[in-house]
Design a protein around this motif. Structure first.
Motif, short mmCIF file in Angstrom:
data_model
loop_
_atom_site.label_atom_id
_atom_site.label_comp_id
_atom_site.label_asym_id
_atom_site.label_seq_id
_atom_site.Cartn_x
_atom_site.Cartn_y
_atom_site.Cartn_z
N LYS A 22 -3.23 3.56 0.12
CA LYS A 22 -3.13 2.16 0.54
C LYS A 22 -1.73 1.74 0.97
N ILE A 23 -0.73 2.51 0.57
CA ILE A 23 0.64 2.12 0.88
C ILE A 23 1.05 2.57 2.29
N LYS A 24 0.16 3.28 2.98
CA LYS A 24 0.47 3.80 4.31
C LYS A 24 0.56 2.72 5.38
N ARG A 25 0.08 1.51 5.06
CA ARG A 25 0.10 0.42 6.03
C ARG A 25 1.53 0.13 6.48
N SER A 26 1.67 -0.56 7.60
CA SER A 26 2.99 -0.70 8.24
C SER A 26 3.60 -2.09 8.15
N SER A 76 7.20 -14.49 -5.92
CA SER A 76 7.01 -15.46 -4.83
C SER A 76 8.30 -15.70 -4.06
N ALA A 77 9.44 -15.38 -4.67
CA ALA A 77 10.73 -15.58 -3.99
C ALA A 77 11.05 -14.44 -3.02
N ILE A 78 10.73 -13.19 -3.40
CA ILE A 78 11.17 -12.07 -2.57
C ILE A 78 10.08 -11.52 -1.65
N ALA A 79 8.81 -11.75 -1.99
CA ALA A 79 7.72 -11.29 -1.11
C ALA A 79 7.22 -12.48 -0.30
N LYS A 80 6.89 -12.24 0.96
CA LYS A 80 6.48 -13.35 1.83
C LYS A 80 5.40 -12.90 2.81
N LYS A 81 4.94 -13.85 3.60
CA LYS A 81 3.90 -13.58 4.59
C LYS A 81 4.37 -12.47 5.52
N GLY A 82 3.51 -11.50 5.75
CA GLY A 82 3.86 -10.35 6.60
C GLY A 82 4.25 -9.13 5.78
N ASP A 83 4.48 -9.30 4.48
CA ASP A 83 4.79 -8.19 3.59
C ASP A 83 3.51 -7.66 2.96
N LEU A 84 3.63 -6.53 2.26
CA LEU A 84 2.49 -5.91 1.59
C LEU A 84 2.81 -5.69 0.13
#
Length: 374
Positions: free
Chosen positions: A151-155, A107-115
């Motif tokens: 699934k990891i191909k998203r941008s 929750s500290a390093i991943a945020k809204k807009g990330d995948l």
């Protein structure tokens, strides 16, 4: 007159009807055995995989505050430095539990807009952590590298691939080499929860990535001090800036009391003990019980210290567990939501506590259970 909380009774009844009701048992552990209601049973449920002999520690004043206020005992520094070196990383941070470590770092390093790409069999703490991060979460099929690559191909801005090292309910290894290759090609950050592999597999017990020869290619490690090490707590280890961010943003680190210093010292003493001797005993025990289960007729796909016996139906799994209990073996049925519906199982945990005769006795009972239920 009905009480406003009476609706809970209906919920509990539904759980019971689906054979999913749980209740606490009061127990006492004694080496390879567990004592329940004055009955001594062989314990095949322990996560104390190495069975390191108990170390005496002196209990002094307990911390009564968070580490950022007044609970940061000097013992933390020595343990965190040792853990970082153990995983070939720069820094580490100890949390009160492994669950809180996962909640904290993700929750500290991943945020809204990330995948976030998360294996479908990841632990509940990872699932909850991903929700807290507010990042976009895609679940890839268990150990299915084609699904991950698709699934990891998203941008999205930042990409994270999160997996366990040894999966806690199936006992299989993650496809870490392929995961790392995919992450490197897509500039994704690889996070490995190695709670069940740490201190157990790899050279000197350095964990699952070490077992596959990719130690330095993992970006963030999360692990436990309460399983292979047999102490208490969890930790995160990574680059200096990741740990610094956790100290400043990780709510499960900032807003909770510090782990008592005597437990920190206890973990350090166990870390510095002769763990290799215990690992060799564990490896021998794994070979003995795996061979015995296969000879009985069980379909065993695990090569690790976690060996699931898949039953399927929840009621059947409960009856299987009760039969083992009645015959002196303690192996808890694992049911939904810990595992998918109709994939209930007995999760056998092999430890170094078990003697050759303990395992032979357990196999005798498991042979009888096979003849009756399988």
């Amino acid at each position: 007159m009905k009480h406003k909380l009476d609706f809970i009774d209906a919920e509990l009844e539904k759980i019971k009807q689906n054979n999913l009701y749980r209740k606490l048992r009061y127990v006492h552990t004694d080496g390879s055995h567990i004592i329940i209601n004055n009955r001594k049973l062989l314990n095949l449920c322990s996560n104390d995989y190495l069975g390191i002999p108990t170390t005496k520690i002196q209990i002094k004043q307990l911390q009564s505050s968070s580490r950022l206020v007044s609970g940061n005992d000097e013992a933390y520094k020595k343990l965190e430095e040792a853990l970082a070196k153990h995983k070939s990383q720069k820094s580490s941070l100890v949390y009160p539990t492994g669950y809180m470590a996962n909640l904290g770092v993700i929750s500290a390093i991943a945020k809204k807009g990330d995948l976030i790409l998360s294996d479908e069999l990841n632990h509940a703490s990872i699932i909850e952590s991903c929700k807290l991060s507010e990042a976009k979460v895609l679940i890839y099929k268990h150990n299915d590298m084609d699904d991950l690559r698709n699934k990891i191909k998203r941008s999205e801005k930042n990409k994270f691939v999160i997996t366990e090292g040894v999966f806690s309910m199936d006992g299989d290894f993650a496809q870490l080499k392929q995961i790392v290759e995919t992450s490197e090609k897509t500039n994704a950050i690889t996070i490995v929860d190695d709670a069940h592999g740490d201190f157990v597999v790899g050279k000197d017990g350095r964990g699952t990535p070490n077992h596959f020869g990719i130690t330095r290619k993992i970006d963030v490690y999360v692990s436990s001090l309460s399983k292979g090490l047999g102490s208490f707590g969890g930790y995160v280890t990574s680059r200096n800036n990741v740990i610094d961010l956790c100290i400043n943003k990780s709510r499960s680190f900032i807003y909770t009391s510090a782990l008592p210093s005597f437990l920190v010292k206890y973990a350090l003493k166990r870390f510095e003990s002769n763990r290799e001797k215990q690992r060799k005993t564990l490896e021998k025990n794994i070979r003995q019980i795996s061979k015995g289960l296969k000879q009985i007729g069980y379909k065993i796909n695990s090569n690790t210290h976690i060996i699931p016996i898949i039953i399927g139906n929840e009621k059947n799994a409960m009856q299987f567990g009760e039969f083992l209990f009645d015959n002196g073996v303690f192996a808890q049925p694992i049911r939904y939501p810990t595992v998918p519906k109709n994939q209930a199982r007995l999760r056998i945990s092999v430890t170094a506590w078990l003697s050759h005769s303990d395992i032979e006795r357990a196999l005798e009972v498991l042979d009888k259970a096979y003849q009756r239920f399988m």
